[in-house]
Design a protein around this motif. Sequence first.
Motif, PDB file in Angstrom:
ATOM      1  N   PRO A  13       0.813  -1.220   0.000  1.00  0.00           N
ATOM      2  CA  PRO A  13       0.000   0.000   0.000  1.00  0.00           C
ATOM      3  C   PRO A  13       0.847   1.271   0.000  1.00  0.00           C
ATOM      4  N   PHE A  14       0.407   2.261  -0.763  1.00  0.00           N
ATOM      5  CA  PHE A  14       0.967   3.609  -0.709  1.00  0.00           C
ATOM      6  C   PHE A  14       0.148   4.434   0.289  1.00  0.00           C
ATOM      7  N   VAL A  15       0.680   5.602   0.672  1.00  0.00           N
ATOM      8  CA  VAL A  15      -0.043   6.526   1.553  1.00  0.00           C
ATOM      9  C   VAL A  15      -0.813   7.508   0.684  1.00  0.00           C
ATOM     10  N   GLY A  16      -2.131   7.511   0.837  1.00  0.00           N
ATOM     11  CA  GLY A  16      -2.987   8.343  -0.007  1.00  0.00           C
ATOM     12  C   GLY A  16      -2.744   9.828   0.151  1.00  0.00           C
ATOM     13  N   GLN A  17      -2.354  10.286   1.363  1.00  0.00           N
ATOM     14  CA  GLN A  17      -2.159  11.717   1.607  1.00  0.00           C
ATOM     15  C   GLN A  17      -0.802  12.238   1.126  1.00  0.00           C
ATOM     16  N   SER A  18       0.117  11.356   0.762  1.00  0.00           N
ATOM     17  CA  SER A  18       1.453  11.784   0.357  1.00  0.00           C
ATOM     18  C   SER A  18       1.419  12.407  -1.037  1.00  0.00           C
ATOM     19  N   THR A  19       2.419  13.227  -1.317  1.00  0.00           N
ATOM     20  CA  THR A  19       2.527  13.851  -2.642  1.00  0.00           C
ATOM     21  C   THR A  19       3.640  13.222  -3.485  1.00  0.00           C
ATOM     22  N   VAL A  20       4.569  12.528  -2.826  1.00  0.00           N
ATOM     23  CA  VAL A  20       5.616  11.779  -3.522  1.00  0.00           C
ATOM     24  C   VAL A  20       5.628  10.363  -2.941  1.00  0.00           C
ATOM     25  N   ARG A  21       5.406   9.375  -3.813  1.00  0.00           N
ATOM     26  CA  ARG A  21       5.314   7.984  -3.362  1.00  0.00           C
ATOM     27  C   ARG A  21       6.206   7.124  -4.245  1.00  0.00           C
ATOM     28  N   ILE A  69      17.802  -3.254   0.603  1.00  0.00           N
ATOM     29  CA  ILE A  69      18.015  -2.602  -0.688  1.00  0.00           C
ATOM     30  C   ILE A  69      16.874  -2.963  -1.628  1.00  0.00           C
ATOM     31  N   GLY A  70      16.289  -1.950  -2.249  1.00  0.00           N
ATOM     32  CA  GLY A  70      15.179  -2.171  -3.169  1.00  0.00           C
ATOM     33  C   GLY A  70      15.354  -1.398  -4.458  1.00  0.00           C
ATOM     34  N   GLU A  71      14.740  -1.895  -5.512  1.00  0.00           N
ATOM     35  CA  GLU A  71      14.769  -1.215  -6.809  1.00  0.00           C
ATOM     36  C   GLU A  71      13.480  -0.433  -7.007  1.00  0.00           C
ATOM     37  N   VAL A  72      13.616   0.811  -7.439  1.00  0.00           N
ATOM     38  CA  VAL A  72      12.452   1.656  -7.701  1.00  0.00           C
ATOM     39  C   VAL A  72      11.718   1.143  -8.942  1.00  0.00           C
ATOM     40  N   VAL A  73      10.447   0.793  -8.784  1.00  0.00           N
ATOM     41  CA  VAL A  73       9.667   0.304  -9.918  1.00  0.00           C
ATOM     42  C   VAL A  73       8.448   1.180 -10.199  1.00  0.00           C
ATOM     43  N   HIS A  74       8.105   2.063  -9.261  1.00  0.00           N
ATOM     44  CA  HIS A  74       6.997   3.007  -9.470  1.00  0.00           C
ATOM     45  C   HIS A  74       7.338   4.335  -8.803  1.00  0.00           C
ATOM     46  N   ILE A  75       7.092   5.440  -9.492  1.00  0.00           N
ATOM     47  CA  ILE A  75       7.205   6.778  -8.922  1.00  0.00           C
ATOM     48  C   ILE A  75       5.857   7.460  -9.116  1.00  0.00           C
ATOM     49  N   LEU A  76       5.203   7.775  -8.022  1.00  0.00           N
ATOM     50  CA  LEU A  76       3.906   8.450  -8.071  1.00  0.00           C
ATOM     51  C   LEU A  76       4.076   9.843  -7.470  1.00  0.00           C
ATOM     52  N   ALA A  77       3.987  10.865  -8.286  1.00  0.00           N
ATOM     53  CA  ALA A  77       4.157  12.245  -7.820  1.00  0.00           C
ATOM     54  C   ALA A  77       2.976  13.083  -8.285  1.00  0.00           C
ATOM     55  N   GLU A  78       2.544  13.986  -7.438  1.00  0.00           N
ATOM     56  CA  GLU A  78       1.464  14.890  -7.817  1.00  0.00           C
ATOM     57  C   GLU A  78       1.923  15.793  -8.962  1.00  0.00           C
TER      58      GLU A  78
END
Length: 216
Positions: free
Chosen positions: A126-134, A154-163
Motif C-alpha cells: 500500500p501507498f499513503v494516499g495523503q502523500s505527494t511523492v510515493r 536494498i530495493g529497486e524503484v519500480v513506481h514513482i507516483l508524484a502529484e
Amino acid sequence: MTNIGTEEIYQLEKYYRVSLINSLIGYRALNLLGTSSADGITNLCLISSVFHLGANPPLIGLVLRPQREHNDTLKNIISTGQYTLNNVLPYWYMQAHQTSASYPSGVSEFDACGIKKQYIKDFKAPFVGQSTVRIGLEFKEVIDIEINGTSIVIGEVVHILAEDGLIGADGTIDHGKAETMTVAGLDTYYLPQPIGQLAYAKPGVEPHILKTDVEF
C-alpha cells in the motif's frame, strides 16, 4: 566549545544519549514505509534512514532496527517482495509520528492512525494516499549488520507516483512544493527551505546558480 569524549558518551543518561546521537547528523529524509503481509494485513512505520544507492539500476537503501516479535516490516518485505516509501506532510505529521508506536503484530498502523491506503494495479504494497511523492520498490537484498543487529534493505524503484507539477524539466523533484518534511533526532520535525540549485560541478569551473528560490 563542548567536547564529549568516548567515555563521557557511554556515561550519559540513556535517553539523553539516544537523543544526542540521533540528532548529531542534522536533518534526515523522512518517509512512511508501507508493507503488506502475504495475508493482506497492512503495516506502516516512520523511517528516517533512507539513502540513495544508484540511478542505474535505480536503487534505494534503508536501515531497519533490530527485529522484535511485534515488528512485521522486514517479514512483510521479504515475504511479498514489495514495499513503498511515502513523504510526510505538515497537516498530518502527528498521525505519521504515531505510527512509530509499538502496536501489536497484526494491527495495521494505517487503520490505527487514520492514514489512507492507496493501491495500484499489480502491486501488493500500500501507498499513503495523503502523500505527494510515493515510491514503489521491489526487494533486492538484505545485509545484516552484526555490530548492532540492524539490517540494510536494498530495493529497486519500480513506481514513482508524484502529484502534478512536482517533477521539473531536469527531473528534479521540488520537495518544497511537495511539502516534504524532514526530521532531526527522534521526534523533532522540520520543513526544509530551498536555497538554490547549482550547476554540475566541474574542475576549474566556478560554482554558479542555475536557479534560486530565496533572495539574499
